[in-house]
Design an enzyme around this catalytic site. Structure first.
Site, mmCIF file in Angstrom:
data_model
loop_
_atom_site.group_PDB
_atom_site.id
_atom_site.type_symbol
_atom_site.label_atom_id
_atom_site.label_comp_id
_atom_site.label_asym_id
_atom_site.label_seq_id
_atom_site.Cartn_x
_atom_site.Cartn_y
_atom_site.Cartn_z
ATOM 1 N N SER A 109 18.044 67.151 78.321
ATOM 2 C CA SER A 109 17.869 68.629 79.367
ATOM 3 C C SER A 109 15.978 69.324 77.982
ATOM 4 O O SER A 109 16.012 68.923 78.625
ATOM 5 C CB SER A 109 18.922 69.823 78.952
ATOM 6 O OG SER A 109 19.211 70.676 80.116
ATOM 7 N N ASP A 233 23.913 66.487 89.680
ATOM 8 C CA ASP A 233 23.600 67.372 88.453
ATOM 9 C C ASP A 233 23.056 68.556 89.029
ATOM 10 O O ASP A 233 22.344 68.314 89.986
ATOM 11 C CB ASP A 233 21.945 66.480 87.020
ATOM 12 C CG ASP A 233 22.148 67.571 86.261
ATOM 13 O OD1 ASP A 233 22.245 68.817 86.507
ATOM 14 O OD2 ASP A 233 21.390 66.264 85.486
ATOM 15 N N HIS A 261 25.666 67.179 84.546
ATOM 16 C CA HIS A 261 24.162 67.635 83.801
ATOM 17 C C HIS A 261 24.556 66.330 82.881
ATOM 18 O O HIS A 261 23.755 66.263 81.922
ATOM 19 C CB HIS A 261 23.876 68.683 83.782
ATOM 20 C CG HIS A 261 23.016 68.930 82.541
ATOM 21 N ND1 HIS A 261 21.426 68.670 82.989
ATOM 22 C CD2 HIS A 261 22.868 70.115 81.105
ATOM 23 C CE1 HIS A 261 20.644 69.142 82.457
ATOM 24 N NE2 HIS A 261 21.399 69.708 81.747
#
Length: 284
Positions: A109, A233, A261
């Site tokens: 991320s 995601d 995610h």
């Protein structure tokens, strides 16, 4: 699995950094960089991964500036680009303090954005690279991401639970998800953490586009990059990894089914073999 790592504080000027370290220093080094949700830290992202990774790697995972137990910047940066600059210097400081001249890196991320920016600044410090649901790529902001960065406008447990649920493909398939939610909510709503992260997330609302790595810079990155992305995601869409795949010189994309995610939590069964194959095979 605390026996798989030790925790230290390193003097990464100008602020100290909390670091988790495990494995034999003679093994290939692997730097793990966590994401940026409210209450996130190296431990919450990577703790359960250490026991498997230390069999093959010398593993380092640090709390990015603004998260976990690392020292809080003073004054707090007003812009997302300033936060990123501090985190770049911090990560290089961790490597310097540990005497690591060159390392593999996995960025999740916001950690994916950090990895890309570090590759641009000091490419010779890295061998192979992996991103997982990366920020730093061109993408459309999802409703789930908008809710995440606006969490502190309504920092209640039911709303936080919904944020965490959006991180996974199916909450019923993650037995300890409520435990993760409660643990991270307690951290996220600690008064000092909240003071810092309210400023940080406010900066992300307008500053995130400035962190996107342009195609011209991606084309200059020579490293082998494995792009891992959950098919489901809802925080960082698959579009982000497709953007990187289009512009990086040497990239392969692994799309994991039944995965949101947090690939390292939901699909570790698939991600661990990808990590071993990507980082341990001889260069192509």
């Amino acid at each position: 699995m605390s026996e798989a790592f030790v925790e230290k504080r390193l003097p990464t000027k100008p602020y100290e950094t909390h670091v988790m370290i495990g494995g034999d220093p003679a093994n290939p080094p692997l730097l793990l960089v966590h994401g940026a949700g409210p209450g996130a830290s190296a431990g919450s992202n990577w703790r359960h991964c250490f026991a498997d990774l230390v069999k093959d790697f010398y593993v380092i995972a640090h709390d990015m500036t603004g998260f976990g137990q690392s020292e809080i910047p003073d004054p707090l940066p007003p812009h997302a680009v300033t936060w990123m600059g501090l985190r770049i210097e911090q990560a290089f400081g961790v490597l310097d303090e540990l005497g690591i001249e060159k390392t593999h890196i996995v960025g999740n991320s916001m950690g994916g954005a950090l990895a890309l920016h570090m590759l641009m600044e000091q490419p010779d410090r890295f061998d192979k690279v992996m991103t997982m649901g990366p920020a730093g790529a061109k993408m459309d902001a999802t409703p789930e991401l908008v809710r995440l960065v606006n969490f502190y406008a309504d920092p209640r447990l039911p709303r936080y639970r919904e944020v965490i649920n959006s991180f996974v493909y199916d909450p019923s398939l993650v037995p300890n998800l409520e435990e993760i939610t409660q643990e991270r909510f307690k951290i996220a709503t600690d008064p000092e953490v909240r003071r810092v992260q309210e400023v940080m997330f406010e900066s992300m609302k307008t500053g995130m586009p400035a962190l996107v790595v342009p195609p011209s810079a991606l084309k200059r990155i020579p490293h082998e990059v494995a792009l891992v992305h959950g098919r489901h995601d809802r925080v960082i869409p698959l579009q982000a990894s497709l953007y990187l795949l289009e512009h990086l010189q040497r990239a392969e994309l692994f799309v994991l089914d039944r995965c949101g995610h947090w690939a390292q939590i939901q699909r570790w069964d698939a991600m661990l073999p990808i990590i071993r194959n990507h980082f341990l095979e001889t260069a192509r």
